[in-house]
Motif scaffolding. Structure first.
Motif, PDB file in Angstrom:
ATOM      1  N   UNK A 159       0.797  -1.012   0.178  1.00 28.43           N
ATOM      2  CA  UNK A 159      -0.209   0.260  -0.662  1.00 28.43           C
ATOM      3  C   UNK A 159       0.578   0.806  -0.042  1.00 28.43           C
ATOM      4  N   UNK A 160       2.485   0.841   0.613  1.00 30.05           N
ATOM      5  CA  UNK A 160       2.916   2.519   1.116  1.00 30.05           C
ATOM      6  C   UNK A 160       3.624   2.232  -0.527  1.00 30.05           C
ATOM      7  N   UNK A 161       3.936   1.574  -1.304  1.00 29.79           N
ATOM      8  CA  UNK A 161       5.056   1.873  -2.136  1.00 29.79           C
ATOM      9  C   UNK A 161       3.402   1.855  -3.253  1.00 29.79           C
ATOM     10  N   UNK A 162       2.574   2.108  -3.294  1.00 28.87           N
ATOM     11  CA  UNK A 162       1.512   1.872  -4.669  1.00 28.87           C
ATOM     12  C   UNK A 162       1.508   3.785  -4.613  1.00 28.87           C
ATOM     13  N   UNK A 163       1.238   4.062  -2.792  1.00 32.15           N
ATOM     14  CA  UNK A 163       1.231   5.688  -3.050  1.00 32.15           C
ATOM     15  C   UNK A 163       2.658   6.145  -3.465  1.00 32.15           C
ATOM     16  N   UNK A 164       3.634   5.572  -3.303  1.00 31.77           N
ATOM     17  CA  UNK A 164       4.675   6.170  -4.060  1.00 31.77           C
ATOM     18  C   UNK A 164       4.968   5.971  -5.074  1.00 31.77           C
ATOM     19  N   UNK A 165       4.695   5.258  -5.588  1.00 34.46           N
ATOM     20  CA  UNK A 165       4.457   4.382  -7.002  1.00 34.46           C
ATOM     21  C   UNK A 165       3.475   5.558  -7.536  1.00 34.46           C
ATOM     22  N   UNK A 166       2.749   6.199  -7.369  1.00 29.19           N
ATOM     23  CA  UNK A 166       1.171   7.163  -8.300  1.00 29.19           C
ATOM     24  C   UNK A 166       2.135   8.385  -8.136  1.00 29.19           C
ATOM     25  N   UNK A 167       2.595   8.809  -6.605  1.00 31.57           N
ATOM     26  CA  UNK A 167       3.526  10.248  -6.790  1.00 31.57           C
ATOM     27  C   UNK A 167       4.805  10.016  -8.177  1.00 31.57           C
ATOM     28  N   UNK A 168       5.152   8.753  -7.817  1.00 31.23           N
ATOM     29  CA  UNK A 168       6.645   9.035  -9.480  1.00 31.23           C
ATOM     30  C   UNK A 168       5.535   8.499 -10.510  1.00 31.23           C
ATOM     31  N   UNK A 169       4.778   8.044 -10.671  1.00 35.47           N
ATOM     32  CA  UNK A 169       4.000   8.416 -11.950  1.00 35.47           C
ATOM     33  C   UNK A 169       3.673   9.692 -12.024  1.00 35.47           C
ATOM     34  N   UNK A 170       2.988  10.259 -11.663  1.00 33.67           N
ATOM     35  CA  UNK A 170       2.453  11.446 -12.113  1.00 33.67           C
ATOM     36  C   UNK A 170       3.361  12.449 -11.539  1.00 33.67           C
ATOM     37  N   UNK A 171       4.456  12.663 -11.322  1.00 32.76           N
ATOM     38  CA  UNK A 171       5.636  13.376 -11.579  1.00 32.76           C
ATOM     39  C   UNK A 171       6.352  13.120 -13.047  1.00 32.76           C
ATOM     40  N   UNK A 172       5.830  11.971 -13.364  1.00 30.21           N
ATOM     41  CA  UNK A 172       6.810  11.997 -15.009  1.00 30.21           C
ATOM     42  C   UNK A 172       6.107  12.281 -15.806  1.00 30.21           C
ATOM     43  N   UNK A 173       4.677  12.165 -15.622  1.00 33.92           N
ATOM     44  CA  UNK A 173       3.190  12.393 -16.741  1.00 33.92           C
ATOM     45  C   UNK A 173       3.476  13.796 -16.339  1.00 33.92           C
ATOM     46  N   UNK A 174       3.557  14.079 -15.378  1.00 36.33           N
ATOM     47  CA  UNK A 174       3.348  16.170 -15.302  1.00 36.33           C
ATOM     48  C   UNK A 174       4.194  16.755 -16.279  1.00 36.33           C
ATOM     49  N   UNK A 175       5.911  16.129 -15.948  1.00 35.23           N
ATOM     50  CA  UNK A 175       6.788  16.614 -16.597  1.00 35.23           C
ATOM     51  C   UNK A 175       6.888  16.640 -18.132  1.00 35.23           C
ATOM     52  N   UNK A 176       6.052  15.489 -19.042  1.00 38.74           N
ATOM     53  CA  UNK A 176       5.700  14.729 -20.324  1.00 38.74           C
ATOM     54  C   UNK A 176       4.956  16.009 -20.363  1.00 38.74           C
ATOM     55  N   UNK A 177       3.349  16.506 -19.505  1.00 40.74           N
ATOM     56  CA  UNK A 177       2.606  17.567 -19.877  1.00 40.74           C
ATOM     57  C   UNK A 177       3.085  18.751 -20.572  1.00 40.74           C
ATOM     58  N   UNK A 178       4.269  18.816 -19.369  1.00 40.98           N
ATOM     59  CA  UNK A 178       4.872  20.571 -19.629  1.00 40.98           C
ATOM     60  C   UNK A 178       5.828  20.422 -21.344  1.00 40.98           C
ATOM     61  N   UNK A 179       5.831  19.650 -21.025  1.00 43.07           N
ATOM     62  CA  UNK A 179       6.824  19.218 -22.476  1.00 43.07           C
ATOM     63  C   UNK A 179       5.684  19.890 -23.740  1.00 43.07           C
ATOM     64  N   UNK A 180       4.841  18.763 -23.425  1.00 46.35           N
ATOM     65  CA  UNK A 180       4.100  18.889 -24.624  1.00 46.35           C
ATOM     66  C   UNK A 180       2.953  19.216 -25.160  1.00 46.35           C
ATOM     67  N   UNK A 181       2.771  20.535 -23.912  1.00 50.21           N
ATOM     68  CA  UNK A 181       1.420  21.607 -23.957  1.00 50.21           C
ATOM     69  C   UNK A 181       1.749  22.550 -25.156  1.00 50.21           C
ATOM     70  N   UNK A 182       2.986  23.256 -25.419  1.00 53.66           N
ATOM     71  CA  UNK A 182       3.800  23.979 -25.679  1.00 53.66           C
ATOM     72  C   UNK A 182       3.595  24.357 -27.719  1.00 53.66           C
ATOM     73  N   UNK A 183       4.141  22.780 -27.643  1.00 53.24           N
ATOM     74  CA  UNK A 183       3.702  21.582 -28.956  1.00 53.24           C
ATOM     75  C   UNK A 183       2.153  21.711 -29.532  1.00 53.24           C
ATOM     76  N   UNK A 184       1.191  21.543 -28.963  1.00 57.48           N
ATOM     77  CA  UNK A 184      -0.662  20.852 -28.882  1.00 57.48           C
ATOM     78  C   UNK A 184      -0.864  22.233 -29.006  1.00 57.48           C
ATOM     79  N   UNK A 185      -0.385  22.925 -28.135  1.00 58.42           N
ATOM     80  CA  UNK A 185      -1.388  24.735 -28.182  1.00 58.42           C
ATOM     81  C   UNK A 185      -0.678  25.164 -29.438  1.00 58.42           C
ATOM     82  N   UNK A 186       0.849  25.340 -30.026  1.00 57.85           N
ATOM     83  CA  UNK A 186       0.935  25.922 -31.313  1.00 57.85           C
ATOM     84  C   UNK A 186       0.299  25.365 -32.286  1.00 57.85           C
ATOM     85  N   UNK A 187      -0.008  23.517 -32.754  1.00 51.07           N
ATOM     86  CA  UNK A 187      -0.683  23.004 -33.698  1.00 51.07           C
ATOM     87  C   UNK A 187      -1.863  23.940 -33.428  1.00 51.07           C
ATOM     88  N   UNK A 188      -2.417  23.508 -32.738  1.00 51.20           N
ATOM     89  CA  UNK A 188      -3.888  23.531 -32.570  1.00 51.20           C
ATOM     90  C   UNK A 188      -4.103  25.358 -32.513  1.00 51.20           C
TER      91      UNK A 188
END
Lengths: 261, 337
Positions: A159-188
């Motif tokens: 249970x504890x590790x799942x929480x950590x996993x969730x945090x890690x995944x979220x962090x990775x997804x956040x960083x990816x979202x930050x990189x993708x946003x400029x490109x997607x906004x520009x294309x639209x």
């Protein structure tokens, strides 16, 4: 609001319309037009009560009924300025509501007509792109290692590790979202005449929002936006895309000239 | 864009699938009539409880104590909504509000517990109250507040939390939790100092970020107003926002109304940084800006405008690949293929 009725306003449409089949509005009340001269006209019903208020389900139904009126006006007139929900013109200054509204329409006529013209044949599309955080973090070696480790641990530790996993995944997804946003906004943006971010967006669970935006496009450009979104979906496996519309231009109906400063 | 036309995404209009967005659109968008001219508007105050969550943006404004920047209609709504929990006196206005709580000690035993709710700073009082059922958990007249102190302590879960200790002139002290304890302290302090006008006249645009200089990371090197030229279907449009250069984040530009920065470049992604004079067609640029900052990237050229364009260019040229290798914008090399 006592004896003299207020006017609940659904939308402003160009006044120079052939007989418009207005139909009925919220709770099936009959609709009518208030116009000033040949300028833009307001679609209204006579409202003798307080503003609409009630349980969420009722409010949602009223909002759908309001939007149905806006849609109908939009289809028939080719352009519309939708009003927000619960905008009611009250009688006052010794004038009935219809006179006050007509006075406002006359004073604002040129600005309203200009905006109505600019929005003709334009549609609003809503695009929401989010990342499935598990897919976004799928290739990360640390995440993979943690997932592997979890398998061999007792339930409490898991249970504890799942929480950590969730945090890690979220962090990775956040960083990816930050990189993708400029490109997607520009294309639209290159395909749109105007863009408005939706700040009240709800969030699908276990996902990170990249972009949630309303686009104003000519009706003929809807396909191009769909093509761009298909391309994004093909490029980014973690992308979840919601594509709504075409709607009347709710997010672009503002008439800046009417609200100086 | 080469995607099979057959597979292009089609937008959906199904009202069931789009209901939440439609509700958002009709509550938050659309035309408002000019209040002074015609209208009695009751856009927000009377709608259902969970739909009210749609106006989360307003909550943020409230957290920053930006009530003064609002129009009377919005302030009236906030007063109404607060008045459901706390009876406000005539002339008493809400200055700020945020999630928070009060550390309640049972006088008859040694039991103590956090009671959570919302904190409101009004023109007269600091109040902790609960929404359901409505109850004032703690309050103090501003005139009776004699001390404000931030304290850090471990929470029940072990995390370190900052609390606000409020001393009153009757010798009592109350421990409050708050979503933003430091900001709450500043807001109360400003009120007590009689400045009160915490964000008076602050534009809704950007001020929430700007108001929080203390929270900027150490890695931030340079920050300033910057206009970004976005290319639309109808041509270029200048958008106002903030440019930042942070050693970790790289160069970013964001319109505060946007969710994320629309430009995000690491130094090695900047291939050139130069200056151009603003042309006469740049009519929509703010007055006084004569130079355009041109950034080269692999994905094309970015145009930005600022009164400090030269400084930005020097900074970004210095950190960029171009600066380090002294190469220009890579030319598209089609002659040799």
């Amino acid at each position: 609001m006592t004896d003299s009725p207020g006017l609940y306003v659904y939308a402003v449409i160009p006044g120079s319309l052939p007989a418009l089949a207005l139909g009925t509005g919220i709770d099936d009340v009959p609709l009518k037009l208030v116009a000033a001269g040949g300028g833009p006209a307001a679609v209204v019903h006579e409202h003798r009560r307080a503003p609409y208020s009630g349980a969420d389900d009722d409010v949602q139904r009223w909002i759908l009924e309001h939007s149905n009126v806006v849609e109908r006006c939009w289809e028939q007139a080719g352009t519309v300025l939708p009003m927000s929900f619960n905008v009611i013109v009250a009688p006052g200054d010794g004038m009935p509501a219809s006179a006050r509204l007509a006075q406002w329409l006359a004073a604002s006529g040129p600005a309203l007509a200009g905006r109505l013209d600019a929005l003709r044949e334009r549609v609003e599309l809503r695009v929401e792109i989010s990342l499935d955080q598990q897919l976004a973090a799928g290739d990360d070696p640390e995440v993979a290692a943690l997932r592997e480790e979890m398998q061999h641990r007792p339930a409490g530790v898991q249970r504890l590790l799942r929480k950590r996993l969730d945090g890690m995944e979220r962090g990775i997804a956040e960083r990816l979202a930050g990189r993708l946003y400029p490109q997607y906004r520009r294309r639209l943006a290159t395909l749109s005449e105007d863009l408005a971010e939706n700040r009240h967006a709800h969030q699908p669970p276990a996902s990170v929002s990249v972009l949630n935006i309303a686009l104003l496009v000519p009706r003929s450009a809807v396909t191009a936006i769909g093509g761009e979104l298909s391309a994004i979906a093909a490029e980014e496996q973690a992308a979840q895309i919601r594509f709504l519309g075409p709607w009347p231009p709710y997010s672009f109906a503002d008439v800046p000239e009417l609200n100086p400063g | 864009m080469d995607t099979g036309r057959d597979e292009d995404m089609q937008p959906t209009r199904d009202p069931q699938a789009t209901l939440s967005e439609l509700v958002d659109a009709l509550l938050n968008k659309g035309v408002y009539l000019d209040l002074d001219l015609v209208i009695t508007v009751a856009d927000i105050p009377l709608i259902g409880i969970s739909l009210r969550a749609a106006i989360a943006g307003m909550e943020t404004m409230l957290e920053y104590g930006m009530m003064n920047g609002w129009d009377e209609r919005t302030r009236a709504w906030v007063r109404d909504s607060v008045a459901r929990q706390v009876l406000l006196r005539p002339d008493e206005d809400v200055v700020a509000g945020m999630a928070g709580g009060y550390y309640w000690q049972d006088p008859s035993s040694s039991a103590a517990t956090w009671r959570q709710g919302r904190i409101y700073l009004t023109t007269e009082r600091l109040i902790v109250c609960r929404r359901e059922p409505p109850e004032v958990l703690w309050q103090a007249a501003l005139g009776a507040v004699s001390g404000l102190e931030l304290r850090t302590e471990p929470s029940v879960g072990g995390a370190i939390r900052t609390r606000l200790l409020v001393r009153t002139d009757d010798g009592a002290a109350a421990l409050l939790s708050a979503a933003e304890p430091a900001r709450l302290k500043d807001l109360v302090r400003n009120r007590l100092d009689g400045t009160g006008q915490i964000a008076a006249g602050a534009p809704a645009f950007g001020s929430s970020q700007a108001g929080d200089g203390a929270e900027e990371p150490d890695t931030l090197l340079f920050k300033g107003d910057l206009w970004y030229q976005e290319i639309r279907a109808t041509g270029p449009v200048w958008r106002g926002g903030t440019g930042r250069y942070d050693v970790q984040e790289g160069f970013t530009w964001q319109d505060p109304r946007d969710r994320r920065p629309a430009i995000r470049l690491q130094p090695d992604e900047i291939t050139a940084a130069g200056i151009e004079s603003a042309g006469t067609d740049e009519a929509r640029l703010p007055a006084g800006i004569s130079s355009i900052l041109i950034l080269g990237t692999a994905e094309g050229t970015i145009r930005l405008a600022s009164a400090r364009a030269e400084q930005w260019a020097m900074l970004l040229r210095g950190v960029s690949r171009a600066g380090r290798r002294d190469t220009g914008v890579p030319e598209v090399d089609d002659a040799e293929s």
